[in-house]
Design a protein around this motif. Structure first.
Motif: not given
Length: 108
Positions: A68, A15, A49-54
Motif C-alpha cells: 500500500d 479529500r 490518483r490519490s495516495d489512498a489508491e496508490a
C-alpha cells in the motif's frame, strides 16, 4: 532542455476539498496546461490518483508483492506532473512559480 514540474500537496488535502473547489482547481490546471501547449513548452502532463489508491510493486527473488501507498512515510502526496521543454532553468523556475499560482496551497 526538459524539466519536470511536480504537483505535490499535504496528504489528505485532496479529500478536504469540496466538489466545487476540486472542479475549480482542475479547471485551473487545464488552463495552465493549455497555456503551456499554446506556447510550445508542454511535452506531457498527467494527473495521478490519490495516495489512498496508490500501490508499490516490490519484486524480490522473482516474487511480486504489492505494498500500500507510494512511500513508507510521507507528508506530501504527488498529484501529477508536467514535463516541459525550456530554454533555461530560469524559464522552468518561472513556470513552476506560475503553476504555484494556478494551484494555491500546493508545492512545486
Amino acid at each position: 532542455m526538459s524539466y519536470m514540474l511536480l504537483i505535490v500537496e499535504p496528504v489528505g488535502q485532496r479529500r478536504e476539498r469540496t466538489e466545487d473547489e476540486g472542479r475549480a482547481l482542475y479547471d485551473s490546471m487545464l488552463k495552465f496546461s493549455a497555456d503551456l501547449k499554446a506556447r510550445g513548452l508542454l511535452t506531457v502532463s498527467q494527473s495521478l490518483r490519490s495516495d489512498a489508491e496508490a500501490v508499490r510493486v516490490q519484486v524480490r527473488e522473482g516474487k511480486r508483492t504489492l505494498i500500500d501507498g507510494p512511500f513508507a512515510e510521507t507528508k506530501e502526496q504527488l498529484l501529477g506532473f508536467y514535463v516541459v521543454d525550456c530554454g533555461s532553468l530560469e524559464e522552468a523556475l518561472d513556470l513552476a512559480r506560475d503553476l504555484g499560482e494556478a494551484n494555491p496551497g500546493g508545492a512545486y
